[in-house]
Design a protein around this motif. Structure first.
Motif, PDB file in Angstrom:
ATOM      1  N   SER A  75      49.710  33.399 -67.244  1.00 30.51           N
ATOM      2  CA  SER A  75      49.563  32.172 -66.440  1.00 30.51           C
ATOM      3  C   SER A  75      48.069  31.878 -66.297  1.00 30.51           C
ATOM      4  CB  SER A  75      50.230  32.310 -65.074  1.00 30.51           C
ATOM      5  OG  SER A  75      49.690  33.399 -64.346  1.00 30.51           O
ATOM      6  N   MET A  76      47.442  31.488 -67.390  1.00 23.80           N
ATOM      7  CA  MET A  76      46.000  31.259 -67.402  1.00 23.80           C
ATOM      8  C   MET A  76      45.602  30.221 -66.350  1.00 23.80           C
ATOM      9  SD  MET A  76      44.420  33.053 -69.968  1.00 23.80           S
ATOM     10  CE  MET A  76      45.306  34.470 -69.282  1.00 23.80           C
ATOM     11  N   ILE A  77      44.868  30.667 -65.362  1.00 22.84           N
ATOM     12  CA  ILE A  77      44.383  29.820 -64.273  1.00 22.84           C
ATOM     13  C   ILE A  77      42.862  29.912 -64.259  1.00 22.84           C
ATOM     14  CG2 ILE A  77      46.400  29.865 -62.737  1.00 22.84           C
ATOM     15  CD1 ILE A  77      45.198  32.379 -61.441  1.00 22.84           C
ATOM     16  N   TYR A  78      42.202  28.887 -63.744  1.00 24.14           N
ATOM     17  CA  TYR A  78      40.738  28.941 -63.689  1.00 24.14           C
ATOM     18  C   TYR A  78      40.227  27.947 -62.654  1.00 24.14           C
ATOM     19  CZ  TYR A  78      41.770  25.328 -67.205  1.00 24.14           C
ATOM     20  OH  TYR A  78      42.299  24.260 -67.882  1.00 24.14           O
ATOM     21  N   PRO A  79      39.228  28.366 -61.880  1.00 25.33           N
ATOM     22  CA  PRO A  79      38.644  27.488 -60.863  1.00 25.33           C
ATOM     23  C   PRO A  79      37.450  26.707 -61.416  1.00 25.33           C
ATOM     24  CG  PRO A  79      37.774  29.685 -60.595  1.00 25.33           C
ATOM     25  CD  PRO A  79      38.695  29.733 -61.797  1.00 25.33           C
ATOM     26  N   HIS A  80      37.140  25.607 -60.755  1.00 26.65           N
ATOM     27  CA  HIS A  80      35.948  24.847 -61.118  1.00 26.65           C
ATOM     28  C   HIS A  80      34.989  24.689 -59.938  1.00 26.65           C
ATOM     29  CE1 HIS A  80      38.811  21.836 -59.534  1.00 26.65           C
ATOM     30  NE2 HIS A  80      37.736  21.244 -59.051  1.00 26.65           N
ATOM     31  N   LYS A  81      35.286  25.425 -58.853  1.00 24.04           N
ATOM     32  CA  LYS A  81      34.425  25.355 -57.673  1.00 24.04           C
ATOM     33  C   LYS A  81      34.646  26.599 -56.815  1.00 24.04           C
ATOM     34  CE  LYS A  81      37.879  22.635 -55.155  1.00 24.04           C
ATOM     35  NZ  LYS A  81      38.150  21.351 -54.446  1.00 24.04           N
ATOM     36  N   PRO A  82      33.732  26.876 -55.876  1.00 28.94           N
ATOM     37  CA  PRO A  82      33.897  28.049 -55.014  1.00 28.94           C
ATOM     38  C   PRO A  82      35.159  27.935 -54.153  1.00 28.94           C
ATOM     39  CG  PRO A  82      31.642  27.199 -54.917  1.00 28.94           C
ATOM     40  CD  PRO A  82      32.456  26.175 -55.651  1.00 28.94           C
ATOM     41  N   GLU A  83      35.631  29.093 -53.699  1.00 32.38           N
ATOM     42  CA  GLU A  83      36.760  29.215 -52.776  1.00 32.38           C
ATOM     43  C   GLU A  83      38.059  28.659 -53.355  1.00 32.38           C
ATOM     44  OE1 GLU A  83      35.771  27.711 -48.934  1.00 32.38           O
ATOM     45  OE2 GLU A  83      33.912  28.864 -48.781  1.00 32.38           O
ATOM     46  N   MET A  84      38.148  28.635 -54.665  1.00 30.86           N
ATOM     47  CA  MET A  84      39.369  28.183 -55.325  1.00 30.86           C
ATOM     48  C   MET A  84      40.091  29.338 -56.002  1.00 30.86           C
ATOM     49  SD  MET A  84      39.706  25.133 -58.178  1.00 30.86           S
ATOM     50  CE  MET A  84      41.294  24.629 -58.829  1.00 30.86           C
ATOM     51  N   ALA A  85      39.326  30.324 -56.485  1.00 35.06           N
ATOM     52  CA  ALA A  85      39.912  31.415 -57.259  1.00 35.06           C
ATOM     53  C   ALA A  85      40.905  32.238 -56.439  1.00 35.06           C
ATOM     54  CB  ALA A  85      38.814  32.311 -57.820  1.00 35.06           C
ATOM     55  N   GLY A  86      40.566  32.538 -55.186  1.00 33.44           N
ATOM     56  CA  GLY A  86      41.453  33.349 -54.364  1.00 33.44           C
ATOM     57  C   GLY A  86      42.812  32.694 -54.173  1.00 33.44           C
ATOM     58  N   TRP A  87      42.800  31.386 -53.950  1.00 35.59           N
ATOM     59  CA  TRP A  87      44.052  30.641 -53.780  1.00 35.59           C
ATOM     60  C   TRP A  87      44.863  30.641 -55.075  1.00 35.59           C
ATOM     61  CZ3 TRP A  87      44.579  25.464 -55.992  1.00 35.59           C
ATOM     62  CH2 TRP A  87      45.815  24.881 -55.707  1.00 35.59           C
ATOM     63  N   LEU A  88      44.186  30.431 -56.210  1.00 38.50           N
ATOM     64  CA  LEU A  88      44.878  30.468 -57.503  1.00 38.50           C
ATOM     65  C   LEU A  88      45.481  31.843 -57.764  1.00 38.50           C
ATOM     66  CD1 LEU A  88      42.392  28.463 -59.761  1.00 38.50           C
ATOM     67  CD2 LEU A  88      44.681  27.730 -59.053  1.00 38.50           C
ATOM     68  N   ASN A  89      44.746  32.892 -57.408  1.00 35.79           N
ATOM     69  CA  ASN A  89      45.252  34.253 -57.620  1.00 35.79           C
ATOM     70  C   ASN A  89      46.503  34.519 -56.798  1.00 35.79           C
ATOM     71  OD1 ASN A  89      43.118  34.667 -59.339  1.00 35.79           O
ATOM     72  ND2 ASN A  89      41.937  35.930 -57.936  1.00 35.79           N
ATOM     73  N   GLN A  90      46.519  34.006 -55.591  1.00 36.76           N
ATOM     74  CA  GLN A  90      47.705  34.186 -54.745  1.00 36.76           C
ATOM     75  C   GLN A  90      48.904  33.463 -55.362  1.00 36.76           C
ATOM     76  OE1 GLN A  90      47.247  32.783 -50.715  1.00 36.76           O
ATOM     77  NE2 GLN A  90      49.269  33.464 -50.086  1.00 36.76           N
ATOM     78  N   TRP A  91      48.681  32.238 -55.832  1.00 37.94           N
ATOM     79  CA  TRP A  91      49.773  31.493 -56.471  1.00 37.94           C
ATOM     80  C   TRP A  91      50.264  32.241 -57.703  1.00 37.94           C
ATOM     81  CZ3 TRP A  91      50.865  29.747 -61.269  1.00 37.94           C
ATOM     82  CH2 TRP A  91      51.939  28.858 -61.393  1.00 37.94           C
ATOM     83  N   SER A  92      49.349  32.728 -58.526  1.00 39.42           N
ATOM     84  CA  SER A  92      49.716  33.400 -59.769  1.00 39.42           C
ATOM     85  C   SER A  92      50.465  34.699 -59.504  1.00 39.42           C
ATOM     86  CB  SER A  92      48.460  33.665 -60.601  1.00 39.42           C
ATOM     87  OG  SER A  92      48.786  34.137 -61.882  1.00 39.42           O
ATOM     88  N   ALA A  93      50.092  35.402 -58.441  1.00 38.94           N
ATOM     89  CA  ALA A  93      50.805  36.628 -58.084  1.00 38.94           C
ATOM     90  C   ALA A  93      52.253  36.321 -57.719  1.00 38.94           C
ATOM     91  CB  ALA A  93      50.097  37.319 -56.928  1.00 38.94           C
ATOM     92  N   GLU A  94      52.446  35.246 -56.979  1.00 38.96           N
ATOM     93  CA  GLU A  94      53.806  34.856 -56.596  1.00 38.96           C
ATOM     94  C   GLU A  94      54.599  34.410 -57.823  1.00 38.96           C
ATOM     95  OE1 GLU A  94      53.099  31.872 -53.664  1.00 38.96           O
ATOM     96  OE2 GLU A  94      52.439  33.317 -52.133  1.00 38.96           O
ATOM     97  N   PHE A  95      53.932  33.695 -58.727  1.00 39.03           N
ATOM     98  CA  PHE A  95      54.610  33.257 -59.949  1.00 39.03           C
ATOM     99  C   PHE A  95      55.050  34.463 -60.778  1.00 39.03           C
ATOM    100  CE2 PHE A  95      54.406  32.085 -64.478  1.00 39.03           C
ATOM    101  CZ  PHE A  95      55.360  31.061 -64.503  1.00 39.03           C
ATOM    102  N   ALA A  96      54.175  35.452 -60.927  1.00 38.71           N
ATOM    103  CA  ALA A  96      54.514  36.635 -61.713  1.00 38.71           C
ATOM    104  C   ALA A  96      55.632  37.439 -61.051  1.00 38.71           C
ATOM    105  CB  ALA A  96      53.275  37.506 -61.902  1.00 38.71           C
TER     106      ALA A  96
END
Length: 291
Positions: A75-96
């Motif tokens: 589930s390749m995710i990537y941020p383009h600004k600060p304070e975005m990666a943590g939220w994406l990681n949480q979503w990706s963990a739930e998806f997995a």
């Protein structure tokens, strides 16, 4: 014959149990819509249309991959600004968690909190990270990332990194920043997305120099890419030489052609069935310890 059966026919003919695709995108719906909007706008800007071939709801996209016989995907995710990666990681963990055939994927951005959330992601089961130098517009050698690379090197968790200058160069893209990074962290497991196009030669050189550098085939060798950025014919022999460190990636669902095109593109240079088996399945199975 249906699309599913045609894809299955490809890997069954090689005697494989399926495909492992290290470069697929699943993201929060609002982020995916923005990504698709970017590709929709590319055509008028470049004169070359980029129609999203698998613009479907998330559950339909998952079933597409399963129907193709993809055993594991990301589930390749990537941020383009600060304070975005943590939220994406949480979503990706739930998806997995909900999608056990997805290798749990995380990402990062140069920020003070990166070292902590990367370490936490590894501890809680992340199998692969995504770094997008172009979209994130950051240097892989940003001092804020030093502790991140350090923990990734020690853990041996692979990072799929978009660092080549295609489809358009960024401030920090190209082989130079990655060569500098590897000189400091020579045991990093990097998977160079898109084989580093258009700087194919230079990234092949880095794979020759560093035994933990891999390259993914994402969009390379297809008719679509060959028309604009052909793989240099004088480098084909190196694909054979690096057989054990090339892995299949598709960029699903954001590709402007059917999934089968990505697989059939692998046959362009007649590198043989052992090469195809290694690239489509066995190398990634070994890298990610998949039975």
């Amino acid at each position: 014959m249906s699309e599913d059966l045609r894809v299955q026919e490809f890997w069954r003919a090689l005697g494989l149990p399926g495909i492992i695709d290290v470069h697929t995108h699943f993201m929060p719906a609002n982020v995916m819509e923005k990504v698709w909007g970017y590709f929709d706008a590319v055509g008028p800007l470049t004169g070359r249309e980029w129609p999203i071939h698998y613009r479907h709801e998330e559950d339909v996209r998952v079933e597409h991959l399963r129907g193709f016989g993809v055993r594991r995907f990301t589930s390749m995710i990537y941020p383009h600004k600060p304070e975005m990666a943590g939220w994406l990681n949480q979503w990706s963990a739930e998806f997995a968690e909900q999608t056990p055939d997805c290798l749990r994927t995380s990402t990062f951005y140069p920020e003070e909190s990166a070292a902590a959330y990367v370490a936490e992601a590894i501890e809680s089961g992340t199998r692969v990270f995504k770094s997008h130098i172009q979209v994130g517009d950051y240097s892989p050698n940003d001092p804020l990332l030093d502790p991140v690379w350090g923990v990734l090197q020690e853990a041996g968790v692979p990072v799929v990194i978009h660092c080549g200058s295609g489809p358009a160069p960024g401030t920090h893209t190209g082989p130079g920043p990655i060569a500098e990074l590897l000189s400091r962290y020579p045991r990093l497991h990097l998977i160079i997305a898109h084989m580093g196009l258009p700087e194919y030669r230079e990234f092949l050189d880095l794979a020759d120099q560093y035994s933990t550098v891999y390259l993914d085939t994402t969009m390379t060798f297809t008719d679509y890419t060959e028309a604009a950025t052909p793989f240099p014919r004088d480098q084909v022999h190196r694909l054979a030489e690096l057989q054990e460190r090339i892995v299949f990636g598709s960029d699903f669902p954001n590709i402007p052609y059917p999934y089968l095109d990505a697989l059939e593109g692998l046959t362009r240079f007649d590198l043989g069935e052992p090469w195809l088996r290694a690239v489509c399945h066995d190398n990634a199975a070994r890298l990610f310890a998949i039975d």
